[in-house]
Write a protein that holds these residues in place. Structure first.
Motif, mmCIF file in Angstrom:
data_model
loop_
_atom_site.group_PDB
_atom_site.id
_atom_site.type_symbol
_atom_site.label_atom_id
_atom_site.label_comp_id
_atom_site.label_asym_id
_atom_site.label_seq_id
_atom_site.Cartn_x
_atom_site.Cartn_y
_atom_site.Cartn_z
ATOM 1 N N ILE A 15 0.850 -1.192 0.000
ATOM 2 C CA ILE A 15 0.000 0.000 0.000
ATOM 3 C C ILE A 15 0.885 1.241 0.000
ATOM 4 C CG2 ILE A 15 -1.679 1.293 1.378
ATOM 5 C CD1 ILE A 15 -2.652 -1.453 2.461
ATOM 6 N N ASP A 16 1.896 1.229 0.849
ATOM 7 C CA ASP A 16 2.741 2.419 0.964
ATOM 8 C C ASP A 16 3.509 2.699 -0.319
ATOM 9 O OD1 ASP A 16 1.817 2.635 3.553
ATOM 10 O OD2 ASP A 16 3.452 1.403 4.366
ATOM 11 N N LEU A 32 1.178 4.181 -2.910
ATOM 12 C CA LEU A 32 0.726 5.549 -2.651
ATOM 13 C C LEU A 32 1.868 6.562 -2.715
ATOM 14 C CD1 LEU A 32 -1.760 5.021 0.333
ATOM 15 C CD2 LEU A 32 -2.336 5.618 -2.032
ATOM 16 N N ARG A 51 -2.974 8.111 -8.793
ATOM 17 C CA ARG A 51 -2.359 7.810 -7.492
ATOM 18 C C ARG A 51 -2.633 6.372 -7.040
ATOM 19 N NH1 ARG A 51 -4.923 11.770 -3.884
ATOM 20 N NH2 ARG A 51 -3.632 10.859 -2.265
ATOM 21 N N ASN A 52 -3.089 5.529 -7.975
ATOM 22 C CA ASN A 52 -3.348 4.122 -7.675
ATOM 23 C C ASN A 52 -4.434 3.916 -6.621
ATOM 24 O OD1 ASN A 52 -1.428 3.029 -9.485
ATOM 25 N ND2 ASN A 52 0.211 3.440 -8.012
ATOM 26 N N ILE A 53 -5.340 4.846 -6.530
ATOM 27 C CA ILE A 53 -6.415 4.692 -5.548
ATOM 28 C C ILE A 53 -7.688 4.242 -6.269
ATOM 29 C CG2 ILE A 53 -7.788 5.804 -3.747
ATOM 30 C CD1 ILE A 53 -5.473 7.798 -3.406
ATOM 31 N N LEU A 81 -7.023 0.916 5.292
ATOM 32 C CA LEU A 81 -6.257 0.940 4.055
ATOM 33 C C LEU A 81 -6.221 -0.452 3.475
ATOM 34 C CD1 LEU A 81 -3.223 3.201 4.981
ATOM 35 C CD2 LEU A 81 -5.048 3.693 3.341
ATOM 36 N N ASN A 86 -5.310 -3.202 0.353
ATOM 37 C CA ASN A 86 -4.584 -3.540 -0.854
ATOM 38 C C ASN A 86 -5.576 -4.313 -1.720
ATOM 39 O OD1 ASN A 86 -3.045 -4.670 -2.815
ATOM 40 N ND2 ASN A 86 -1.431 -5.407 -1.444
ATOM 41 N N LYS A 95 -8.834 4.109 2.111
ATOM 42 C CA LYS A 95 -8.588 3.996 0.679
ATOM 43 C C LYS A 95 -8.402 2.524 0.330
ATOM 44 C CE LYS A 95 -5.791 8.233 0.536
ATOM 45 N NZ LYS A 95 -5.475 8.393 1.981
ATOM 46 N N VAL A 120 -6.265 0.533 -2.458
ATOM 47 C CA VAL A 120 -5.130 0.916 -3.283
ATOM 48 C C VAL A 120 -4.749 -0.223 -4.221
ATOM 49 C CG1 VAL A 120 -2.709 1.589 -3.143
ATOM 50 C CG2 VAL A 120 -4.332 2.414 -1.430
ATOM 51 N N THR A 151 -2.171 -2.484 -6.269
ATOM 52 C CA THR A 151 -0.760 -2.895 -6.268
ATOM 53 C C THR A 151 -0.606 -3.954 -7.350
ATOM 54 O OG1 THR A 151 -1.071 -4.755 -4.775
ATOM 55 C CG2 THR A 151 -0.578 -2.607 -3.752
#
Ligand SMILES: Cc1cc2nc3c(=O)[nH]c(=O)nc-3n(C[C@H](O)[C@H](O)[C@H](O)COP(=O)(O)OP(=O)(O)OC[C@H]3O[C@@H](n4cnc5c(N)ncnc54)[C@H](O)[C@@H]3O)c2cc1C
Ligand code: FES
Ligand code: FES
Lengths: 283, 776, 157
Positions: B143-144, B147, B168-170, B323, B325, B359, B361, B363
């Protein structure tokens, strides 16, 4: 599921026939016992399967020289055998009933376990601790040697043209115990230990300890064994043992456990197995 | 309508034999793959070996020459229609970020091409001979990383729709505030904060995804598939392949488990495309390895919960940040995210100040999707661990803390209105809640007071007890609709046609019981058929704990209409007003005269004799609210302080699912869900290589609980009366999975004083936590 | 190659491929109760009895059954005349999706042949290799114990 590439299936009538078939295939044949490993294999180069389960190698006999177990004896057959029950303080039963699950034990053979020698497997750790000797036949004739020594050679090559026929377990005055940790029931070991000792006049007369799945295959800790002889089996000794194992054991990491965890827990398991073996030996 | 004089229920609440029990127990060929079709082709899929790459070229010429190969599909020869594989209602809440085959691959296991061949061998050989030229792109696995500014953009395709912020891959985001959070925490006497994490894990239904696609005698496409959502399959396949819906028939035979993994339309469009291209029947089955790597997973989550309470233990402020993934595609990304909060926060409705934000996200890891619990599991893990900590800080018994704070009958929570299914929800009142009773009964059963007071120790083993609460919903408010058709046969038996999808849960039985109860016949007189888009009316499918409540209500309505028709005919025969007639025990009886007429006579007359009609009705039920079931979970664990091994010694779950229609099936749902939750807590985790490839891709290495790992799970049904439910029922299928993670974590804390906040609680993690505590 | 064996009491003389699994052979012969849940020996859905003992048909090379007795769930009972174990599974609520059921019942059958009075722990130990994702096993254990009781009461045929 099928083993791709296989063209023929042979029922070997005896070991000699298996050997000659093996050599005729020139590396493209494989000995088939229970088949649980071969059936899971991704190999595509095997053209001929040579089934040796019809060669009268399924037996278990006890005499003054210990136990003799034919290579195609299934793990279940060993578990069900009255003479396996007593051996080594019951360590065969203690170990084998934690190997996989009943249906697999009905298929898997002792010889197959010796030859496939998975690094995580319990059976190599058990057999090495017990000082098992193995007999195999190859084009050069029959050979018998300690399993421990065999594992130090390029044994996989040996069995590309040879057939394991028997495993011998020497008699021991004393007892063994087995311990392992798995992620859950029926899983392969994250760490396994087989340890045994004999007592004479309240002191340890001999000791054998093997640790496997670390993640390398089970090997003895000879450096530990020697120091135990002559000592009285006390809690203090086991505590020292645990510390020494932690300090000296060679461990590694894989995706199932870290080196740090293995190092710490190996000490605990060796301590527990030795204490349990001492308890049984004292009976 | 006839006045229903009160009478005791005869079928509902009974443990009748499961209608498909004996056929399954005798091994009848009822599953997708148990059918053989002559002339069938085998379909196989080529997967990406790279986590993120552009496909520069695909050369299939050599593969096409493999004898037996009939068809190869890839991005170059199929239409490009963005869609979502999530089998949900319409308009679809998940982003359209998937196409049949793309020019880009986004995780190891992504679909590159498909082959249909005469034999499996030929198909596999063709896969090996497809030459693909990749341009490898940088990949992100957490996730990090995803983002971080400058991270590679995973969905840069211009035709994707519905992605929250592709740059932003969200995939999806949420932020709702009730009250004033800062003030809430400032006014609180005690504040705690915990972050809990759940890794990639998988459903592991024992039947792998399987599908048949073929054309019938009329040239219509038949898809026989192991699915939870036959009607969504039909709609999605129709749109992706441009085939009119009327030319598609989706058949759902018996299903070997789903747990959400079959709420995804994964294989169906591929098999259909191969059948369409070749004109031949095509069969596709995933191997276990393919299921693990390339189907769907649970959403890995990191959930932070901050709780503020007054000295008396009443919650005042709650912040939850989630959060997720969601992996390479956003199927269920937003809806699961919303559910993390919407299915957990209403439980503690005393807090005035609440914020839920988060969010989902993208990956370059496998695709997360629907999974039993659907976010609630992740939410409750963090919430209930934080509650345990709060209890400790307040010096309160965790049981007390729950009793002080949980929602009660007649109450509401603003969350219901603010959080829905990837959008706003609907206000609702909790009309039934027996959680307080469940907590008391469960506590008693496990011996809570005593075990809390004196933790046990035996050698290196430390024992502890922990608890957790949970809720769920019963269907999706304002979205879910189900219909049912009941037709009477002239012998007084009935056919019940439902689009509801029994995937092993026993819903066919439960629905038959509801019909039987309403029609005054034993279950054996109801033949249930589910589901076939040609013959059964629409149903949203089996998800969101909706079948008993939503489909059950539809069945009840249909049954009531059929009953009305039956009574009308009976009134003609008996020459008495409908108001005086009662339908029970396979006949209609006059309360006034005691005269009776059997259902068979009624059926025969209506069908053949007078005022001829087929006694039958179809009724729909749209979910106006989603009554939550509630549960209290208690467990006792043993922790080996020397090795870190954790064993669950006892597990008690007391649940309020309204009136259980079939108690044994309800228990079975709870037991199975708890078992799955224990697996998540102790064993289950998909592991990845540095290149993002799943490394434990078999049951040999991905461990799920066996019979020896689990205690005898003790289930207690604590019935309530849900006024909106069919015969008072609510749902039960998912809630059980929400409790084990926090209950076990809390029990470990009680046993050894360390908080496990990262699942699974492996020996390695437990031992590390113990050693870290010693060092402190 | 040709293989001769006994399937659920009937003689079979069939062609098999030398590398084929027994699972594949049995399904080809119409024994659809034999399920493939993993194909690699780890789930138990393909369990059949070979000479009365449970084995994994996915790991058994088909030629191995030469001259032997194979029992699948079809050989235990039928819809019209189910075996008591099959009835016990339904009565105890041990069948949810049913995918693990054939392997469970055959394994339980073998257990009760050798151990007619198993403890709940022994049942779990014997079934450890048969995964079930639906039930949490509790009702499966109940079913086996119920069938064992019926067997001791002489209610098995
Ligand atoms: C699911 C599973 C779980 C397991 N769990 C455990 C466990 O918990 N603990 C443990 O210790 N082990 C475990 N094992 C390993 C198991 O004990 C061995 O795989 C098994 O004993 C192999 O025996 P086999 O007869 O089936 O071998 P086969 O598959 O027949 O043969 C294996 C290999 O050995 C060769 N071979 C076999 N016999 C001979 C012979 N006599 N001479 C020369 N070559 C031979 C074959 O050519 C092949 O290469 C597990 C295995 C599986 C599949
Ligand atoms: S299919 Fe054989 S064990 Fe899973
Ligand atoms: S009943 Fe579904 S796997 Fe056991």
């Amino acid at each position: 599921m099928r083993l791709r590439g296989v063209k023929r299936y042979h029922w070997a009538r005896d070991v000699d026939e298996a050997l000659s078939l093996l050599s005729a295939y020139q590396g493209k044949g494989a000995i088939l016992a229970g088949g649980v490993d071969l059936a899971r294999s991704p190999r595509t180069d095997i053209e001929g399967l040579i089934d040796i389960t019809g060669t009268e190698l399924s037996y278990l006999r006890a005499d003054s020289a210990g136990l003799r177990i034919g290579a195609t004896t299934t793990l279940s057959a060993i578990l069900d055998h009255p003479q396996a029950r007593e051996y080594g303080g019951g360590v065969l039963i203690q170990t084998l009933r934690t190997v996989a699950y009943p249906a697999l034990r009905n298929m898997a053979t002792l010889g197959g376990a010796v030859v496939s020698a998975h690094p995580w497997a319990d059976i190599p750790t058990l057999l090495v601790a017990l000082g098992a000797e193995v007999t195999y036949q190859s084009p050069e004739g029959e050979k018998r040697l300690p399993l421990e020594n065999l594992y130090q050679t390029d044994f996989r090559r040996v069995f590309r043209e040879g057939v394991l026929v028997e495993v011998r377990l020497p008699p021991w005055e004393g007892a063994f115990a087995f311990a392992k940790i798995t992620r859950n029931a029926g899983d392969i070991a994250l760490l396994n230990v087989c340890a045994g000792l004999g007592l004479r006049e309240g002191r340890i007369a001999w000791a054998r300890v093997a640790v496997g799945a670390r993640p390398a295959r089970g090997e003895r800790l000879t450096w530990l064994e020697a120091g135990l002889v002559g000592e009285p089996p006390t809690e203090r000794l086991w505590e020292q043992v645990a510390q020494e194992v932690r300090a000296r054991l060679e461990v590694g990491e894989d995706r199932r456990a870290s080196a740090g965890w293995r190092r710490e827990v190996a000490g605990v398991l060796v301590r527990r197995a030795l204490a349990q073996a001492a308890g049984k030996a004292a009976l | 309508m006839a006045v229903v004089r009160s009478r005791t229920k005869e079928v509902v609440g009974q443990n009748v034999l499961k209608v498909d029990g004996l056929p399954l127990a005798t091994g009848q060929p009822k599953y997708t793959m148990d059918m053989d079709l002559p002339g069938a082709l085998i379909g196989k899929i080529l997967y990406s070996p790279h986590a993120h790459a552009e496909i520069l070229a695909i050369d299939t010429s050599e593969a096409e020459r493999v004898p037996g190969v009939v068809c190869i599909l890839h991005h170059g020869n199929v239409p490009r229609v963005p869609y979502t594989t999530a089998g949900q209602g319409w308009p679809e809440p998940s982003p359209y970020d998937t196409v049949l085959f793309d020019k880009k691959v986004r995780y190891v296991g992504d679909r590159v091409a498909a082959v249909a061949a005469e034999t499996e061998e030929a198909a596999l050989e063709a896969l090996r001979k497809i030459r693909v030229e990749y341009k490898i792109l940088p990949a992100v696995f957490s996730i990090d990383e995803a983002l971080a500014p400058g991270a590679p953009v995973i969905h840069d395709e211009p035709d994707a729709q519905g992605i929250y912020d592709p740059q932003r891959n969200i995939a999806a985001a949420v932020d709702i505030v009730i009250g004033d959070l800062d003030r809430g925490f400032a006014e609180s006497d005690v504040v705690v904060e915990e972050t809990c994490e759940i890794p990639y894990s998988q459903h592991c239904a024992l039947e792998p995804h399987a599908v048949w696609a073929y054309f019938d005698e009329d040239g219509r496409l038949v898809i026989r598939t192991s699915t939870q959502v036959p009607f969504h399959v039909r709609r999605i396949v129709s749109r992706v392949l441009g085939i009119p819906m009327a030319r598609i028939r989706v058949v759902k035979p018996r299903i070997g488990g789903g747990f959400g993994s079959k709420q995804e339309v994964i294989l169906e469009p591929v098999a259909a495309a191969l059948a369409l291209r070749t004109g031949r029947p095509v069969k596709m089955v995933l191997t276990r390895e393919e299921v693990l790597v390339s189907s769907r997973t649970q959403h890995p989550y990191r959930v932070r919960v901050k709780l503020g309470a007054r000295r008396d233990g009443v919650l005042h402020a709650i912040e939850m940040e989630a959060l997720a993934n969601t992996g390479a595609y956003g199927t269920h990304a937003g809806t699961v995210l919303y559910n993390v909060g919407s299915k957990s926060l209403p439980l503690y409705n005393k807090a005035r100040h609440v914020r839920f934000h988060g969010k989902a996200v993208y990956t370059n890891l496998p695709i997360a999707g629907a999974y039993r619990g659907y976010g609630a599991t992740q939410g409750f893990f963090a919430l209930e661990v934080a509650m345990d900590e709060l209890a400790e800080k307040l010096g309160l018994d965790p049981l007390e803390l729950r009793l002080k704070n949980h929602i009660r009958e007649g109450e509401t929570s603003p969350i219901f209105e603010r959080l829905g299914e990837g959008r706003e929800g609907k206000a609702q009142i909790v009309r039934s809640c027996k959680l307080a009773e469940a907590l008391r009964i469960g506590a008693e059963r496990i011996g809570w007071q005593e075990k809390r007071r004196t933790p046990r120790r035996e050698g290196s083993w430390a024992y502890g007890v922990g608890l957790a609460c949970a809720m769920q919903g019963s269907g999706i408010t304002g979205i879910d609709m189900a219909a049912a058709t009941i037709l009477m046969n002239e012998d007084g038996s009935f056919r019940l046609l439902v689009g509801a999808t029994d995937l092993g849960t026993g819903s066919d039985t439960v629905l038959a019981q509801i019909a039987a109860e309403a029609l005054g016949v034993p279950v054996e007189k109801i033949v249930v058929y589910s589901s076939d888009t040609d013959f059964t009316p629409f149903d949203k499918g089996a998800y969101a704990s909706s079948t008993t409540y939503v489909s059950g209500n539809a069945v009840l309505r249909a049954a009531e209409e059929v009953k009305r028709q039956i009574l009308a005919v009976a009134s003609e025969i008996l020459e008495e007003p409908v108001e005086e007639l009662v339908l029970a025990q396979e006949k209609v009886v006059s309360l006034r005269t005691g005269k009776a007429v059997s259902l068979e006579e009624i059926g025969l007359r209506a069908m053949y004799v007078a005022n001829q009609q087929h006694i039958a009705a179809t009724a729909s039920f749209a979910c106006p609210e989603s009554p939550p079931p509630f549960a209290a979970f208690f467990c006792e664990v043993a922790v080996d302080t020397e090795t870190g091994v954790v064993k669950v010694e006892r597990f008690v779950v007391a649940a309020d699912c309204g009136q259980p229609i079939h108690p044994k099936l309800a228990e079975g749902q709870l037991e199975g869900a708890v078992a799955q939750g224990i697996g998540m807590a102790l064993y289950e985790e998909m592991l990845f290589s540095e290149r993002g490839s799943c490394v434990n891709r078999s049951f040999f290495d991905y461990r799920i609980p066996t019979a020896l790992d689990l205690p005898e799970i003790e289930t207690i049904l604590v019935p309530s009366e849900e006024p909106t439910g069919p015969f008072g029922a609510k749902s039960i299928a998912e809630i059980g999975i929400n409790g084990p993670l926090p209950a076990i974590s809390n029990a470990i804390y009680h046993a050894v004083g360390v908080r496990l906040t990262r699942a699974p609680f492996t020996p390695e993690r437990v031992l590390a936590a113990l050693r870290a505590k010693e060092r402190r | 190659m040709k293989v001769y064996f006994e399937l659920n009491g009937k003689a079979q003389y069939v062609d098999v491929e030398p590398g084929e699994s027994l699972l594949s052979l049995l399904r080809r012969l119409g024994m659809k109760s034999v399920k493939e849940g993993c194909g690699t020996g780890e789930c138990g859905t393909c369990t059949v009895l070979l000479e009365g003992k449970p084995v994994r048909s996915c790991l058994t090379f088909a030629p191995k059954v030469q001259g032997k007795r194979v029992t699948t769930l079809e050989g235990l009972g039928t819809l019209e005349d189910p075996h008591p174990l099959q009835r016990a599974f339904v009565e105890a609520g041990a069948v949810q999706c049913g995918y693990c059921t054939p392997g469970m019942i055959l394994t339980a059958y073998a257990l009760l042949e050798t151990n007619p009075e198993p403890t709940p722990y022994e049942v779990r130990e014997y079934l450890v290799g048969n995964l079930c994702r639906c039930t949490g096993y509790r009702k499966i254990v109940d079913a086996v114990l119920l069938a064992a009781e019926w067997k001791r009461e002489g209610r098995w045929r």
